[in-house]
Write a protein that holds these residues in place. Sequence first.
Motif, mmCIF file in Angstrom:
data_model
loop_
_atom_site.group_PDB
_atom_site.id
_atom_site.type_symbol
_atom_site.label_atom_id
_atom_site.label_comp_id
_atom_site.label_asym_id
_atom_site.label_seq_id
_atom_site.Cartn_x
_atom_site.Cartn_y
_atom_site.Cartn_z
ATOM 1 N N ASN A 25 0.924 -1.090 -0.213
ATOM 2 C CA ASN A 25 -0.030 -0.192 0.097
ATOM 3 C C ASN A 25 0.876 1.320 -0.219
ATOM 4 N N ASN A 29 0.300 3.672 -2.788
ATOM 5 C CA ASN A 29 -0.259 5.038 -2.497
ATOM 6 C C ASN A 29 0.459 6.191 -2.786
ATOM 7 N N PHE A 33 -1.003 9.200 -5.233
ATOM 8 C CA PHE A 33 -0.920 10.602 -4.635
ATOM 9 C C PHE A 33 -0.096 11.422 -5.433
ATOM 10 N N TYR A 47 3.491 7.499 7.089
ATOM 11 C CA TYR A 47 2.596 6.555 6.697
ATOM 12 C C TYR A 47 2.438 5.332 7.839
ATOM 13 N N TYR A 104 -11.044 4.002 6.460
ATOM 14 C CA TYR A 104 -10.916 4.183 5.115
ATOM 15 C C TYR A 104 -11.052 5.652 4.744
ATOM 16 N N VAL A 105 -12.230 5.982 4.955
ATOM 17 C CA VAL A 105 -12.641 7.619 4.396
ATOM 18 C C VAL A 105 -11.644 8.358 5.058
ATOM 19 N N SER A 106 -11.345 8.653 6.460
ATOM 20 C CA SER A 106 -10.484 9.486 7.050
ATOM 21 C C SER A 106 -9.039 9.365 6.607
ATOM 22 N N ASN A 107 -8.806 7.744 6.277
ATOM 23 C CA ASN A 107 -7.382 7.708 5.980
ATOM 24 C C ASN A 107 -7.031 8.256 4.490
ATOM 25 N N TYR A 108 -7.969 8.425 3.468
ATOM 26 C CA TYR A 108 -8.048 9.036 2.357
ATOM 27 C C TYR A 108 -7.386 10.431 2.409
ATOM 28 N N PHE A 109 -8.096 11.330 3.429
ATOM 29 C CA PHE A 109 -7.967 12.657 3.591
ATOM 30 C C PHE A 109 -6.348 13.012 4.312
ATOM 31 N N GLN A 111 -3.952 10.697 4.116
ATOM 32 C CA GLN A 111 -2.985 10.452 3.163
ATOM 33 C C GLN A 111 -2.842 11.593 2.090
ATOM 34 N N LYS A 112 -3.827 12.021 1.634
ATOM 35 C CA LYS A 112 -3.790 13.038 0.385
ATOM 36 C C LYS A 112 -3.313 14.323 1.208
#
Length: 125
Positions: A25, A29, A33, A47, A104-109, A111-112
């Motif tokens: 990952n 990722n 990104f 990370y 999952y949703v919070s990780n996207y933001f 990480q971005k």
Amino acid sequence: SKIAQGLIVTVSSMVGARVLSSMLNFYLNRLVFKKQGGSVLTTMIKYYLLVAFNILVGSVSVYLISKGLLTIPAIADICSGINAASPASALEPVVKVPIDVVLYVSNYFIQKHIVFKKDGTDDAK
């Protein structure tokens, strides 16, 4: 104690899954990104701090909710449909899904905007 033993089993299974998937990952990722420049080591540290946070929050949340030590109304409604005579461990898969969706949703933001933030970009956009 039974609580500590149960928590150790839950954490161990999550750690194993996270360690194996996190290596792939991280690489993917970084591509998704489009992280370029900056220190790979610094990005990797951020990370893996996020991975550790996920393990802690996921494991503790699943354990506490499935044992009835923490109540979240939406999850409690789902769990109420499961036979009360079932062992608490039967609730873990049911409880894990909504927790993983939130992570999952919070990780996207995270990480971005934090972990794989492009150097020199303004997050206020």
